[in-house]
Write an enzyme that holds these catalytic residues in place. Structure first.
Site: not given
Ligand code: ACO
Length: 432
Positions: A308, A366
């Site tokens: 991320h 996700d």
């Protein structure tokens, strides 16, 4: 704008320039370079905006090193555990948790706007049957400005509010219709006796010929997926919505722009890409091969659902999503699903691998949301539309905040130009 008590000094070609420093309520100080070009005649350079604050905001705070995510100051794990999506929507939009009366009114307003204009059904039918639901959603949401003219005047606060409510209310209907259209089933109208998440599941999985009961554990899991994706400060799609809106574009056009950006596999499209990767890996014994590829500098392959831009620690949303995934898989009795076995094993291997540890690459939200949605029976093509419907409230809240900001100006980044300098046009016959 936050108080400026400190300054930073920039020395350039022997001259010093004092730059104001703003201290936020949380997070690192911010050097204000707005007057830099006017005084020193230079720009700053920051591709990907890795060190640039593009606005001030009071909505969401992230501390990526510590793995903290707050909406209006409230930690995401408390919101996911104690609140529900529509209450979080109210919090994001209006800044405070609602009273019981405010929440009831808000929920009624949203519920009463869930149907879409009947003529919009024709719009869906113009798409190819095999169109990706995200492609359909970009088109249909953009088309809302052609159906709801009475809420496109952004200078009118009431019209802005109506557009916000319409988008939050109609997004599940539109996402479910995009899905139904892609599988050749009839559209299912919204049901106002169901809560927001249960209504979405019903519109996706019921058919007119049969009675369909929504399992409360599944609707709770769905509501959590919505809540955990509701906002994430100035990410790529939110910044896209802000940039589109900075020109005065209407809200439906701005949200369509956000959806288009979200679709990319480095952003919201990662949940689909992650499940497709798990399918490609197929069996646990093939995981080492893919881990080796992810580490190979000469191979563009990346482990989808890992890493991320902001979190260099466990994504706090992923922690809650993992709990939800365990709950849902147990309920559905699908713990033995080979895809889910691959996911669990991959998670353990990557969490203990020195490459992923050193680079602070943790599973992101996700990774787990894809697993839940797969177990619930959604095809991978619906993963990103579900993210888009969840994030709509975040986009809208940021859009609303921006329009209320007196400093709001058209977004216009500058560049480091490396092309040719001035040269004269050469006639075609003289080009050699
Ligand atoms: N697999 C393998 N290596 C990775 C991965 C990954 N998933 N992610 C980052 N790295 C490596 C990079 O190769 C790079 O290595 P280097 O320093 O040796 O060059 C280093 O880690 C840093 O990566 P960057 O690309 O510089 O990090 P950035 O902040 O730009 O990218 C991103 C973040 C796009 C999320 C990246 O981690 C990625 O592509 N992940 C996979 C896609 C994904 O899951 N996206 C969802 C994000 S969450 C969301 O949108 C809700």
């Amino acid at each position: 704008m936050a108080d400026t008590t400190k300054t930073a000094t920039l020395t350039l070609d022997g001259k010093s320039y004092e730059l104001p420093v703003h201290s936020p309520t949380a997070g690192p100080d911010v050097i204000d370079i707005r007057k830099l070009y006017g005084t020193a005649g230079v720009f700053t350079y920051d591709p990907g905006f890795t060190s640039t604050a593009s606005c001030d905001s009071t909505i969401t705070f992230i501390d990526g090193e510590e793995g903290v995510l707050l909406h209006r100051g409230y930690p995401i794990d408390q919101l996911a555990g104690k609140s529900h999506y529509l209450e979080v929507c109210y919090l994001l939009l209006y800044g405070e948790l609602p009273t019981a009366a405010q929440l009831e009114k808000f929920e009624t307003t949203i519920t009463r706007h869930t149907m879409i204009h009947e003529q919009m059904h024709n719009f869906f039918r113009g798409f190819r049957r095999d169109a990706h639901p995200m492609a359909t959603m970009v088109g249909v949401i953009g088309a809302m400005s052609a159906f709801y003219h009475d809420s496109t005047d952004i200078s009118d606060p009431r019209q802005r509010e109506i557009a916000s409510h319409r988008l939050i209310a109609k997004m599940p209907t539109i996402a479910a219709m995009a899905y139904k259209y892609s599988i050749g089933q009839p559209f299912v109208y919204p049901r106002n006796d169901l809560d927001y998440a249960a209504n979405f599941i019903h519109m996706c999985f019921s058919v007119p010929a049969e009675e369909y009961q929504v399992d409360p554990i599944l609707s709770r899991a769905m509501d959590r997926i919505f809540t955990l994706h509701a906002d994430h400060e100035q990410n790529a799609s939110t910044s896209t919505v802000r940039l589109a809106s900075s020109s005065g574009a209407n809200p439906f056009a701005c949200i369509a722009a956000g959806i288009a950006c979200l679709w990319g596999p480095a952003h919201g499209g990662a949940n689909q890409a992650c499940l497709e990767m798990l399918k490609e890996i197929g069996t646990v014994d093939r995981i080492p091969e893919y881990i080796a590829r992810a580490k190979d500098k000469n191979d563009p392959f990346r482990l989808m659902g890992f890493g991320h831009r902001v979190y260099k620690n466990m994504d706090p949303r992923a922690t809650v999503m993992k709990e939800s995934a365990d709950e849902v898989l147990e309920l559905l009795g699908v713990e033995d699903n080979p895809l889910l076995q691959v996911a669990k094993e991959l998670e353990q291997i990557a969490l203990n691998d020195p490459y992923f540890k050193e680079k602070k690459l943790f599973p992101n939200v996700d990774f787990y949301s894809g697993i839940i949605l797969e177990a619930m029976g959604f095809p991978t093509s619906m993963f990103t539309p579900i993210f888009a419907l969840s994030r709509t409230v975040g986009w809208i809240s940021q859009w609303k905040e921006m329009l209320n900001d007196p400093q709001n100006k058209i977004g216009r980044p500058r560049q480091l130009y490396l092309g040719s300098t001035l040269r004269d046009y050469v006639d075609i016959e003289d080009r050699g």
